[in-house]
Design a protein around this motif. Structure first.
Motif, PDB file in Angstrom:
ATOM      1  N   MET A   4      -7.150  -0.682   2.137  1.00 15.93           N
ATOM      2  CA  MET A   4      -6.221   0.005   3.026  1.00 15.93           C
ATOM      3  C   MET A   4      -6.546  -0.250   4.497  1.00 15.93           C
ATOM      4  N   LEU A   5      -7.792  -0.590   4.794  1.00 15.31           N
ATOM      5  CA  LEU A   5      -8.192  -0.889   6.170  1.00 15.31           C
ATOM      6  C   LEU A   5      -7.982  -2.355   6.546  1.00 15.31           C
ATOM      7  N   ARG A   6      -7.893  -3.218   5.514  1.00 15.82           N
ATOM      8  CA  ARG A   6      -7.859  -4.653   5.815  1.00 15.82           C
ATOM      9  C   ARG A   6      -7.025  -5.397   4.764  1.00 15.82           C
ATOM     10  N   THR A   7      -5.787  -5.023   4.627  1.00 18.68           N
ATOM     11  CA  THR A   7      -4.928  -5.661   3.628  1.00 18.68           C
ATOM     12  C   THR A   7      -4.694  -7.140   3.928  1.00 18.68           C
ATOM     13  N   SER A   8      -4.905  -7.542   5.170  1.00 19.91           N
ATOM     14  CA  SER A   8      -4.687  -8.943   5.537  1.00 19.91           C
ATOM     15  C   SER A   8      -5.640  -9.882   4.813  1.00 19.91           C
ATOM     16  N   ASP A   9      -6.772  -9.354   4.329  1.00 23.22           N
ATOM     17  CA  ASP A   9      -7.714 -10.178   3.573  1.00 23.22           C
ATOM     18  C   ASP A   9      -7.228 -10.445   2.156  1.00 23.22           C
ATOM     19  N   CYS A  10      -6.203  -9.718   1.712  1.00 21.68           N
ATOM     20  CA  CYS A  10      -5.739  -9.810   0.320  1.00 21.68           C
ATOM     21  C   CYS A  10      -4.230 -10.022   0.291  1.00 21.68           C
ATOM     22  N   PRO A  11      -3.720 -11.118   0.840  1.00 25.68           N
ATOM     23  CA  PRO A  11      -2.267 -11.289   0.960  1.00 25.68           C
ATOM     24  C   PRO A  11      -1.543 -11.408  -0.369  1.00 25.68           C
ATOM     25  N   THR A  12      -2.261 -11.715  -1.452  1.00 28.35           N
ATOM     26  CA  THR A  12      -1.582 -11.893  -2.737  1.00 28.35           C
ATOM     27  C   THR A  12      -1.459 -10.595  -3.527  1.00 28.35           C
ATOM     28  N   LEU A  13      -2.140  -9.539  -3.095  1.00 29.99           N
ATOM     29  CA  LEU A  13      -2.099  -8.291  -3.848  1.00 29.99           C
ATOM     30  C   LEU A  13      -0.789  -7.548  -3.590  1.00 29.99           C
ATOM     31  N   LYS A  14      -0.228  -6.990  -4.666  1.00 29.90           N
ATOM     32  CA  LYS A  14       1.012  -6.225  -4.569  1.00 29.90           C
ATOM     33  C   LYS A  14       0.778  -4.740  -4.837  1.00 29.90           C
ATOM     34  N   LYS A  15      -0.462  -4.378  -5.132  1.00 33.56           N
ATOM     35  CA  LYS A  15      -0.814  -2.973  -5.353  1.00 33.56           C
ATOM     36  C   LYS A  15      -2.292  -2.792  -5.042  1.00 33.56           C
ATOM     37  N   LYS A  16      -2.769  -1.582  -5.096  1.00 28.14           N
ATOM     38  CA  LYS A  16      -4.159  -1.300  -4.748  1.00 28.14           C
ATOM     39  C   LYS A  16      -5.111  -1.907  -5.783  1.00 28.14           C
ATOM     40  N   PRO A  17      -6.332  -2.246  -5.359  1.00 30.90           N
ATOM     41  CA  PRO A  17      -7.308  -2.792  -6.299  1.00 30.90           C
ATOM     42  C   PRO A  17      -7.519  -1.927  -7.535  1.00 30.90           C
ATOM     43  N   SER A  18      -7.544  -0.613  -7.350  1.00 30.33           N
ATOM     44  CA  SER A  18      -7.767   0.272  -8.504  1.00 30.33           C
ATOM     45  C   SER A  18      -6.658   0.144  -9.538  1.00 30.33           C
ATOM     46  N   ASP A  19      -5.447  -0.183  -9.107  1.00 33.17           N
ATOM     47  CA  ASP A  19      -4.345  -0.349 -10.059  1.00 33.17           C
ATOM     48  C   ASP A  19      -4.559  -1.579 -10.929  1.00 33.17           C
ATOM     49  N   TYR A  20      -5.092  -2.644 -10.341  1.00 29.81           N
ATOM     50  CA  TYR A  20      -5.428  -3.816 -11.153  1.00 29.81           C
ATOM     51  C   TYR A  20      -6.572  -3.496 -12.108  1.00 29.81           C
TER      52      TYR A  20
END
Length: 212
Positions: A103-119
Protein backbone atom coordinates in the motif's frame (compact mmCIF):
# COMPACT_ATOMS: atom_id res chain seq x y z
CA UNK A 1 7.70 -30.66 -5.42
CA UNK A 2 10.97 -28.82 -4.97
CA UNK A 3 12.89 -27.71 -1.91
CA UNK A 4 12.91 -24.07 -0.92
CA UNK A 5 16.44 -24.41 0.46
CA UNK A 6 17.75 -22.84 -2.72
CA UNK A 7 19.17 -19.56 -3.94
CA UNK A 8 17.82 -19.32 -7.48
CA UNK A 9 14.85 -16.91 -7.34
CA UNK A 10 11.46 -18.44 -8.13
CA UNK A 11 10.82 -15.57 -10.55
CA UNK A 12 13.88 -16.36 -12.69
CA UNK A 13 12.88 -16.34 -16.35
CA UNK A 14 14.28 -19.84 -16.92
CA UNK A 15 11.42 -21.31 -14.84
CA UNK A 16 8.54 -19.67 -16.71
CA UNK A 17 8.11 -22.42 -19.31
CA UNK A 18 8.16 -25.02 -16.56
CA UNK A 19 5.46 -23.24 -14.57
CA UNK A 20 3.34 -22.95 -17.72
CA UNK A 21 3.74 -26.65 -18.49
CA UNK A 22 2.69 -27.60 -14.93
CA UNK A 23 -0.31 -25.28 -15.14
CA UNK A 24 -1.41 -26.59 -18.55
CA UNK A 25 -1.34 -30.17 -17.28
CA UNK A 26 -3.54 -29.36 -14.33
CA UNK A 27 -0.87 -30.24 -11.80
CA UNK A 28 0.17 -28.49 -8.58
CA UNK A 29 3.52 -26.98 -7.65
CA UNK A 30 4.70 -27.39 -4.06
CA UNK A 31 7.67 -25.87 -2.25
CA UNK A 32 8.98 -27.99 0.62
CA UNK A 33 10.88 -25.95 3.17
CA UNK A 34 13.83 -26.94 5.34
CA UNK A 35 16.83 -25.46 7.10
CA UNK A 36 20.50 -25.05 6.21
CA UNK A 37 23.29 -24.63 8.75
CA UNK A 38 25.53 -23.18 6.05
CA UNK A 39 23.27 -20.21 5.34
CA UNK A 40 25.23 -17.10 6.34
CA UNK A 41 22.46 -15.65 8.47
CA UNK A 42 22.10 -18.88 10.46
CA UNK A 43 25.79 -19.04 11.29
CA UNK A 44 24.88 -16.64 14.08
CA UNK A 45 22.80 -19.38 15.73
CA UNK A 46 24.50 -21.73 18.17
CA UNK A 47 21.58 -24.11 18.81
CA UNK A 48 19.76 -26.58 16.57
CA UNK A 49 16.45 -25.32 17.98
CA UNK A 50 17.14 -21.81 16.70
CA UNK A 51 18.01 -22.87 13.16
CA UNK A 52 15.11 -25.32 13.03
CA UNK A 53 12.62 -22.70 14.26
CA UNK A 54 13.78 -20.00 11.85
CA UNK A 55 14.95 -21.95 8.81
CA UNK A 56 11.71 -23.64 7.77
CA UNK A 57 9.81 -20.36 7.87
CA UNK A 58 12.65 -18.28 6.39
CA UNK A 59 12.87 -20.06 3.03
CA UNK A 60 9.14 -20.15 2.47
CA UNK A 61 8.83 -16.49 3.43
CA UNK A 62 11.58 -15.59 0.97
CA UNK A 63 10.26 -17.49 -2.02
CA UNK A 64 6.57 -16.83 -1.43
CA UNK A 65 7.35 -13.12 -1.23
CA UNK A 66 9.15 -13.23 -4.57
CA UNK A 67 6.34 -15.30 -6.09
CA UNK A 68 3.68 -12.80 -5.08
CA UNK A 69 5.53 -9.52 -5.58
CA UNK A 70 6.75 -10.52 -9.03
CA UNK A 71 3.20 -11.21 -10.15
CA UNK A 72 3.43 -14.95 -10.74
CA UNK A 73 -0.06 -15.32 -9.30
CA UNK A 74 -1.31 -13.16 -12.17
CA UNK A 75 0.87 -14.86 -14.77
CA UNK A 76 -0.17 -18.38 -13.72
CA UNK A 77 -3.64 -17.94 -12.17
CA UNK A 78 -4.63 -21.61 -12.60
CA UNK A 79 -1.45 -23.05 -11.09
CA UNK A 80 -2.08 -24.30 -7.52
CA UNK A 81 0.90 -23.47 -5.30
CA UNK A 82 1.48 -25.31 -2.01
CA UNK A 83 3.86 -24.28 0.79
CA UNK A 84 4.98 -27.32 2.79
CA UNK A 85 6.38 -27.95 6.26
CA UNK A 86 6.92 -24.47 7.63
CA UNK A 87 4.05 -24.40 10.12
CA UNK A 88 1.41 -21.70 9.85
CA UNK A 89 2.37 -18.87 12.23
CA UNK A 90 4.48 -17.11 9.60
CA UNK A 91 1.61 -16.75 7.12
CA UNK A 92 -0.45 -14.04 8.91
CA UNK A 93 2.75 -12.12 9.63
CA UNK A 94 3.72 -12.13 5.97
CA UNK A 95 0.22 -11.23 4.79
CA UNK A 96 0.17 -8.16 6.99
CA UNK A 97 3.75 -7.17 6.24
CA UNK A 98 3.42 -7.43 2.46
CA UNK A 99 0.05 -5.66 2.41
CA UNK A 100 1.53 -2.81 4.44
CA UNK A 101 4.51 -2.42 2.12
CA UNK A 102 2.37 -2.80 -0.99
CA UNK A 103 0.00 0.00 0.00
CA UNK A 104 3.00 2.32 0.48
CA UNK A 105 4.78 1.37 -2.73
CA UNK A 106 2.44 -0.14 -5.31
CA UNK A 107 4.72 1.13 -8.07
CA UNK A 108 7.11 -1.73 -7.26
CA UNK A 109 4.37 -4.25 -8.17
CA UNK A 110 2.78 -3.02 -11.43
CA UNK A 111 1.44 -6.47 -12.34
CA UNK A 112 -0.57 -6.99 -9.16
CA UNK A 113 -4.33 -6.50 -9.37
CA UNK A 114 -5.05 -7.12 -5.68
CA UNK A 115 -3.27 -7.09 -2.33
CA UNK A 116 -0.52 -9.64 -1.65
CA UNK A 117 -2.61 -11.29 1.06
CA UNK A 118 -5.34 -12.00 -1.49
CA UNK A 119 -2.89 -13.96 -3.63
CA UNK A 120 -1.69 -15.77 -0.52
CA UNK A 121 -5.26 -16.80 0.31
CA UNK A 122 -5.45 -18.49 -3.09
CA UNK A 123 -2.45 -20.65 -2.16
CA UNK A 124 -2.36 -23.88 -0.18
CA UNK A 125 -0.46 -24.66 3.01
CA UNK A 126 0.43 -27.88 4.77
CA UNK A 127 -0.34 -27.98 8.46
CA UNK A 128 2.82 -29.48 9.89
CA UNK A 129 4.28 -28.56 12.31
CA UNK A 130 1.19 -26.76 13.55
CA UNK A 131 1.76 -24.23 16.34
CA UNK A 132 -0.94 -24.96 18.94
CA UNK A 133 0.38 -23.05 21.95
CA UNK A 134 -2.10 -20.18 21.56
CA UNK A 135 -5.49 -21.44 20.43
CA UNK A 136 -6.88 -17.98 19.71
CA UNK A 137 -3.89 -17.13 17.53
CA UNK A 138 -4.29 -20.42 15.70
CA UNK A 139 -8.00 -19.74 15.15
CA UNK A 140 -7.12 -16.33 13.70
CA UNK A 141 -4.53 -17.94 11.43
CA UNK A 142 -7.10 -20.44 10.13
CA UNK A 143 -9.47 -17.57 9.36
CA UNK A 144 -6.81 -15.53 7.57
CA UNK A 145 -5.70 -18.37 5.28
CA UNK A 146 -9.22 -19.71 4.59
CA UNK A 147 -8.12 -22.99 6.13
CA UNK A 148 -11.36 -24.80 5.35
CA UNK A 149 -10.47 -24.81 1.64
CA UNK A 150 -6.71 -24.06 1.58
CA UNK A 151 -5.13 -26.11 4.39
CA UNK A 152 -3.79 -29.64 3.86
CA UNK A 153 -3.16 -31.88 6.87
CA UNK A 154 0.28 -33.47 6.97
CA UNK A 155 1.79 -35.65 9.67
CA UNK A 156 5.53 -35.66 8.85
CA UNK A 157 5.69 -39.08 10.51
CA UNK A 158 8.08 -40.49 11.73
CA UNK A 159 10.02 -37.28 12.46
CA UNK A 160 10.28 -36.32 16.12
CA UNK A 161 7.94 -33.36 15.72
CA UNK A 162 5.20 -35.15 13.74
CA UNK A 163 1.48 -34.36 14.20
CA UNK A 164 -1.22 -36.99 14.64
CA UNK A 165 -4.57 -36.44 12.88
CA UNK A 166 -6.07 -35.75 16.31
CA UNK A 167 -4.14 -32.47 16.42
CA UNK A 168 -6.51 -31.27 13.72
CA UNK A 169 -9.59 -33.26 14.70
CA UNK A 170 -9.57 -31.93 18.28
CA UNK A 171 -9.53 -28.24 17.36
CA UNK A 172 -12.67 -26.81 18.99
CA UNK A 173 -13.29 -24.07 16.42
CA UNK A 174 -13.44 -26.30 13.32
CA UNK A 175 -16.70 -27.51 11.84
CA UNK A 176 -17.12 -31.12 10.73
CA UNK A 177 -16.96 -29.97 7.11
CA UNK A 178 -13.70 -28.10 7.73
CA UNK A 179 -12.17 -31.16 9.40
CA UNK A 180 -13.22 -33.34 6.48
CA UNK A 181 -11.68 -30.94 3.98
CA UNK A 182 -8.42 -30.40 5.84
CA UNK A 183 -7.90 -34.09 6.66
CA UNK A 184 -8.26 -35.20 3.06
CA UNK A 185 -11.12 -33.64 1.13
CA UNK A 186 -9.16 -30.65 -0.12
CA UNK A 187 -6.25 -32.88 -1.13
CA UNK A 188 -8.67 -35.13 -3.04
CA UNK A 189 -9.94 -32.14 -4.97
CA UNK A 190 -6.50 -30.63 -5.52
CA UNK A 191 -4.91 -33.85 -6.77
CA UNK A 192 -8.09 -35.11 -8.51
CA UNK A 193 -8.28 -38.30 -6.44
CA UNK A 194 -11.45 -40.40 -6.86
CA UNK A 195 -13.23 -41.85 -3.78
CA UNK A 196 -12.02 -45.36 -2.94
CA UNK A 197 -14.76 -46.65 -0.64
CA UNK A 198 -18.36 -46.11 0.42
CA UNK A 199 -17.44 -43.87 3.35
CA UNK A 200 -15.52 -41.51 1.09
CA UNK A 201 -18.43 -41.44 -1.34
CA UNK A 202 -20.78 -40.57 1.53
CA UNK A 203 -18.46 -37.74 2.61
CA UNK A 204 -18.48 -36.40 -0.92
CA UNK A 205 -22.26 -36.47 -0.88
CA UNK A 206 -22.37 -34.60 2.45
CA UNK A 207 -19.65 -32.03 1.85
CA UNK A 208 -19.58 -31.60 -1.91
CA UNK A 209 -17.79 -33.37 -4.74
CA UNK A 210 -14.30 -32.32 -3.80
CA UNK A 211 -12.72 -34.84 -6.16
CA UNK A 212 -14.46 -33.40 -9.22
Amino acid sequence: MITTVRHNPVHANCYMKLYRAIEERGLALSFHSGFHWGESVFKNCNRFLSVHALGFSFYNILHLTNWVINGLGERFPKLPVIWVEAGLAWVPFLMQRLDHEYMLRTSDCPTLKKKPSDYMRDMYYSSQPMEVQDMEALKCTFRMINAETQLLYSSDYPHWDFDLPTVMWDLPFLSEKAKHNILGGTAARLFKLPPRNDRQKENLRRFGNLAA
